[in-house]
Design an enzyme around this catalytic site. Structure first.
Site, PDB file in Angstrom:
ATOM      1  N   PHE A  50       0.327  42.167  24.913  1.00 33.90           N
ATOM      2  CA  PHE A  50       1.363  41.810  23.941  1.00 33.90           C
ATOM      3  C   PHE A  50       2.684  41.640  24.667  1.00 33.90           C
ATOM      4  CE2 PHE A  50       2.356  41.670  19.332  1.00 33.90           C
ATOM      5  CZ  PHE A  50       1.157  41.164  18.888  1.00 33.90           C
ATOM      6  N   ARG A 108      12.994  45.290  19.447  1.00 32.03           N
ATOM      7  CA  ARG A 108      11.689  45.933  19.310  1.00 32.03           C
ATOM      8  C   ARG A 108      10.618  45.133  20.039  1.00 32.03           C
ATOM      9  NH1 ARG A 108       7.245  45.188  16.193  1.00 32.03           N
ATOM     10  NH2 ARG A 108       8.168  43.714  14.724  1.00 32.03           N
ATOM     11  N   GLU A 139       2.352  36.808  17.793  1.00 26.12           N
ATOM     12  CA  GLU A 139       2.502  36.870  19.246  1.00 26.12           C
ATOM     13  C   GLU A 139       1.141  36.943  19.936  1.00 26.12           C
ATOM     14  OE1 GLU A 139       5.978  39.093  20.337  1.00 26.12           O
ATOM     15  OE2 GLU A 139       4.757  40.349  21.641  1.00 26.12           O
ATOM     16  N   HIS A 197      11.698  36.358  15.578  1.00 21.62           N
ATOM     17  CA  HIS A 197      10.394  36.154  16.213  1.00 21.62           C
ATOM     18  C   HIS A 197      10.362  34.703  16.698  1.00 21.62           C
ATOM     19  CE1 HIS A 197       6.081  35.854  16.762  1.00 21.62           C
ATOM     20  NE2 HIS A 197       5.955  37.136  16.536  1.00 21.62           N
ATOM     21  N   LEU A 255       4.665  33.585   9.762  1.00 26.04           N
ATOM     22  CA  LEU A 255       4.545  34.066  11.136  1.00 26.04           C
ATOM     23  C   LEU A 255       3.273  33.559  11.802  1.00 26.04           C
ATOM     24  CD1 LEU A 255       5.368  36.173  13.384  1.00 26.04           C
ATOM     25  CD2 LEU A 255       3.860  37.760  12.187  1.00 26.04           C
ATOM     26  N   GLN A 286      15.899  41.022  14.681  1.00 21.83           N
ATOM     27  CA  GLN A 286      14.924  40.349  15.545  1.00 21.83           C
ATOM     28  C   GLN A 286      14.502  38.992  14.996  1.00 21.83           C
ATOM     29  OE1 GLN A 286      10.658  41.908  16.370  1.00 21.83           O
ATOM     30  NE2 GLN A 286      11.789  41.994  18.300  1.00 21.83           N
ATOM     31  N   ARG A 314      10.737  39.306  22.638  1.00 27.10           N
ATOM     32  CA  ARG A 314      11.077  38.337  21.588  1.00 27.10           C
ATOM     33  C   ARG A 314      12.530  37.881  21.641  1.00 27.10           C
ATOM     34  NH1 ARG A 314       7.669  41.337  16.714  1.00 27.10           N
ATOM     35  NH2 ARG A 314       5.636  40.697  17.516  1.00 27.10           N
ATOM     36  N   HIS A 363      12.642  38.225  11.584  1.00 24.20           N
ATOM     37  CA  HIS A 363      11.359  38.922  11.463  1.00 24.20           C
ATOM     38  C   HIS A 363      11.506  40.410  11.194  1.00 24.20           C
ATOM     39  CE1 HIS A 363       7.130  39.584  12.086  1.00 24.20           C
ATOM     40  NE2 HIS A 363       7.305  40.328  13.143  1.00 24.20           N
TER      41      HIS A 363
END
Lengths: 579, 247
Positions: free
Chosen positions: A116, A388, A245, A232, A242, A230, A285, A353
């Site tokens: 990730f 994050r 990721e 994304h 979305l 954030q 991100r 996001h």
């Protein structure tokens, strides 16, 4: 009639249900209830796709998970909280496995993990690409076996009852009937999630309107790090849906209009045909969304009716990988974009996001207000700091939901009954709500008009890049919107399932939250993680290695203070990706 | 193509009227617009009194099920262009009491769900410190399809048996029971079977199969019910022949 409980959860998503079970298991004698404006399985946890991080592989360590999280946060997280988080995440994920979560598996039957963004090792547990959905339904179904967990489904909380610095319950509207009730409690845990709907283009569900943040703020608890929003990097252009990721973790590439993997131009590493951890498409991100903005400036994105886009290329993964690892991505692209990622490029652009900020809590979810706890996205512990990492938020719901549940159970066991003063407060709130329904007597603006304008103000003033000018202008515009909101109108005066009334209450919360974001962003004269100031492009540890705390003054204005970051073993350093 | 389309929406305001009525609204026929987008256009621009549920708008939260041109649909996944030139009929889900407009009361499902014990049942729980229960990808495959239910209630709206007999447990609840029965970590199928045999669990189903046809997530509740009937019939027969402990 006034209902009364020992522990009251507001919100029935991942954090709320985990907390409710923790209370029931810690002390079965306690009366615990979950109040939610939707049925719990509709909560936004359901939309999380990619996975949940927790160290389980033999070649991974807790320290590496901690370092990835801390460097990912641009050193703004609290390191004691991160250490507790990485320690407890694996056991929480295992507990969910024992409760039936259908984690994807290795051929030998062990839980599988995937790479990730921003993570140096493979540690992201996943249930295909519907991880949040499976976690939420596992928690919801498991919660049904605890007879002691009472639910108030489709009740909307409008106010926290506070007396002498302590929270004693809530006032809530039952949507089906419109009746307004006080529900008193010895402790309240906020688990209401984030507030992406403050912005016009977001992955967030319609219900993510910052209700819990506003409830706490108005009750006197400060909000922390609200300037950190954030984006994304990969949302579908029209809907904002979305694209996980995990699509890049499985090997997807980001291409500009020339078919070029542009991330190589932004100090994120060299392109490799295969995914490389902490590099290129597996960078964090904030950096990826910022790179997109630079591509727009360079004229290397493609214009569409829904703004500039780049492309996510999954074609080389093939149908088999896409169907086993990313079936939801294919389903979403086919249904909402009319595109098959097996054969076609997927248009994407950055999309709001997640809120790194939230209600200020300690490591057990306790806020500065007695009896008030918070966990999940509504809270800011902080393990996320200025940015994050993907797949840290689902385990955050579990770890800190459980911690808040245990701490609240202990608090409730020792707390006395709510004082009678709160009944008078509840009566005042009931009258306020009755007036809201009765007095909005035509001629004013629609809720939706003010909401749309607020969203545009936020995008223009507090987007991926901000400045003194944009933020000051945004602050003025928000103040005007607050004024207009006071005389906004309701078409709907009925009591039965009045969704226009809830939209109005939600807009009030969003206006509160929007103001705290802009005011916190104005005062942070540096660039860190997701907060990028064009007028202060560098990180400034001397002045701002600190959390912002926004308090509400009695006149409704903001007061911003700062709180030092807790550091244990990782002094501030450079964030290095791809080299 | 025309640039607008007419929505014929069922209205019901219990405080003002005793019977549902139909109200027409013209909404833009956007290329990517879902029926839900159309309803939100009405709510935001034309008539703030129209009530309906929605949240994720990506087909996973299960909130926005309604009847569209006679079929149960998630309105976030039903597109206006597919109904052009219209009009598009939008009604509340069938087989449920209507609270207001397009909002139905699903408390019946919520109350029935715990009775099938939709959680892992084990004689002995292993401590978390001992790690995960092993489950191969093949074992996961055995139940995975049934774990995809989003509780959207489209199958209840489509089920003719549930329409006639509200005591019937219904497709989603039975599919969820089967989801746990088929999970290699679970040991509760016996208890669940008792529930489904004793109540109006499975026998009501006449295998119409509408539930499977309307499921937006590819779950096969009809298959679950048939499989259950077979198991139940076998077990019932055994129970005549053997004392309970020997089953």
């Amino acid at each position: 009639m006034t209902a009364s409980h020992d522990v009251l959860l507001i919100g029935g998503g991942g954090a709320g249900l985990r907390a409710a079970i923790a209370v029931a298991e810690t002390n079965p004698e306690l009366s615990v209830a979950v109040v939610s404006k939707v049925y719990p399985m509709r909560s936004h946890t359901v939309s999380a796709e990619g996975g949940a991080a927790g160290v389980i592989a033999d070649d991974d360590t807790l320290d590496e998970h901690a370092y990835d999280t801390i460097s990912g946060s641009d050193w703004l997280c609290d390191q004691d909280a991160v250490e507790a988080f990485v320690q407890e995440a694996p056991e929480e994920l295992l507990r969910l496995e024992h409760w039936g979560c259908p984690w994807s598996r290795e051929p030998d039957g062990r839980v599988a993990v995937r790479p990730f963004g921003g993570m140096k090792n493979m540690r992201t547990w996943f249930a295909a690409d519907k991880t949040g959905f499976h976690m939420l339904h596992t928690l919801f179904q498991t919660s049904l076996k605890y007879d002691g967990v009472r639910r108030y489904d489709e009740w909307f909380v409008t106010k926290l009852l506070v007396d002498d610095g302590r929270v004693h319950g809530v006032v809530a509207v039952e949507l089906m009937s419109g009746r307004i009730e006080a529900i008193t409690a010895k402790t309240v845990i906020l688990c209401t999630g984030g507030c992406g709907r403050v912005f016009p283009f977001t992955t967030n569900a319609n219900i993510k309107t910052g209700d819990g943040m506003s409830l706490a703020y108005r009750a006197g608890a400060p909000l922390k790090d609200m300037e950190f929003v954030q984006y994304h990097p990969t949302g579908l252009p029209f809907t904002g849906i979305l694209i996980t990721e995990a699509a890049r973790a499985e090997g997807g590439w980001l291409l500009n209009k020339d078919g070029y993997r542009y991330l190589q131009d932004y100090d994120l590493g060299k392109p490799d045909p295969h995914p490389v951890l902490r590099s290129m498409e597996l960078g964090p991100r904030d950096r990826l969304s910022q790179a997109f903005e630079h591509e727009v400036e360079k004229g290397r994105t493609t214009d569409t009716p829904y703004g500039p886009i780049v492309h996510l290329d999954l074609r080389h993964l093939g149908a088999k990988v896409i169907d086993t690892k990313l079936p939801f991505v294919r389903e979403l692209c086919l249904q909402y974009q009319n595109i098959d990622p097996v054969q076609e490029l997927v248009p994407v652009r950055p999309v709001v996001h997640y809120m790194m900020g939230g209600v200020h809590t300690d490591i057990d979810g306790a806020t500065p207000l007695g009896g008030l706890y918070a966990a999940g996205e509504v809270a800011c512990v902080s393990i996320n700091g200025a940015n994050r990492l993907g797949s840290n938020s689902l385990p955050e719901c579990l770890v800190f939901g459980a911690r808040a549940g245990r701490a609240a159970a202990q608090y409730a066991a020792e707390a006395g009954e709510p004082p009678s003063a709160v009944q008078a407060q509840a009566e005042d709130e009931r009258r306020r709500l009755e007036r809201t329904l009765a007095d909005r007597a035509g001629g004013g603006e629609r809720i939706s008009t003010i909401r749309s304008e607020m969203q545009q103000v936020m995008e223009d003033s507090a987007g991926i890049y901000r400045s003194q000018d944009s933020l000051a202008k945004g602050a003025d515009q928000l103040a005007q919107l607050q004024e207009r909101f006071r005389v906004a109108d309701l078409d709907d005066r009925s009591r039965t399932f009045n969704t226009e009334l809830t939209a109005m209450l939600e807009l009030q919360a969003m206006l509160d939250v929007a103001e705290t974001m802009v005011q916190s962003a104005l005062r942070r004269e540096e660039s860190r993680g997701a907060h990028q100031r064009t007028d202060f492009p560098a990180r400034d540890d001397a002045r701002f290695l600190a959390h912002s705390l926004v308090h509400r003054n009695p006149d409704g204005s903001c007061r911003v203070e700062y709180l030092p970051v807790t550091m244990t073993r990782w002094p501030p350093g450079e964030r290095v990706y791809g080299r | 193509m025309a640039d607008s389309i007419t929505l014929q929406v069922t209205r019901y305001r219990p405080e003002e009227e005793s019977e549902p009525t139909i109200q027409e609204y013209d909404v833009p026929l956007g290329r990517q617009w879902s029926v839900l987008d159309g309803l939100n256009y009405v709510k935001d621009q034309i008539d703030g009194t129209l009530s309906f549920r929605w949240s994720c708008r990506m087909g996973i939260c299960g909130s926005c099920g309604m009847t569209v041109n006679g079929e149960p649909k998630l309105t976030c996944g039903a597109f206006l262009t597919d109904y052009a030139p219209g009009p598009v009929r939008v009604e509340p889900l069938a087989n449920f009491p209507v609270i207001r407009d397009l909002v139905v009361e699903i408390g019946d499902f919520i109350r029935k769900l715990p009775s099938v014990q939709p959680w892992i049942v084990r004689e002995e729980e292993r401590p978390v410190s001992e790690g995960e229960y092993l489950q191969t990808p093949e074992e996961l495959d055995d139940y995975q399809q049934y774990s995809m239910c989003i509780n959207c209630m489209l199958c209840y709206a489509a089920c003719p048996v549930y329409g006639l007999d509200p005591e019937f447990m219904g497709p989603a609840a039975i599919a969820l029971a089967q989801r746990y029965n088929l999970d290699s970590r679970d040991e509760g199928s016996r208890e669940r079977l008792d529930v489904l045999i004793e109540h109006e669990g499975i026998w009501g189903c006449t295998f119409v199969g509408e539930c499977t046809a309307v499921c937006p997530k590819g779950v096969d509740p009809a298959g679950a019910i048939q499989r259950y009937k077979l198991t139940a019939a076998t077990e019932t027969l055994k129970s005549f022949l053997l004392p309970r402990g020997a089953r």
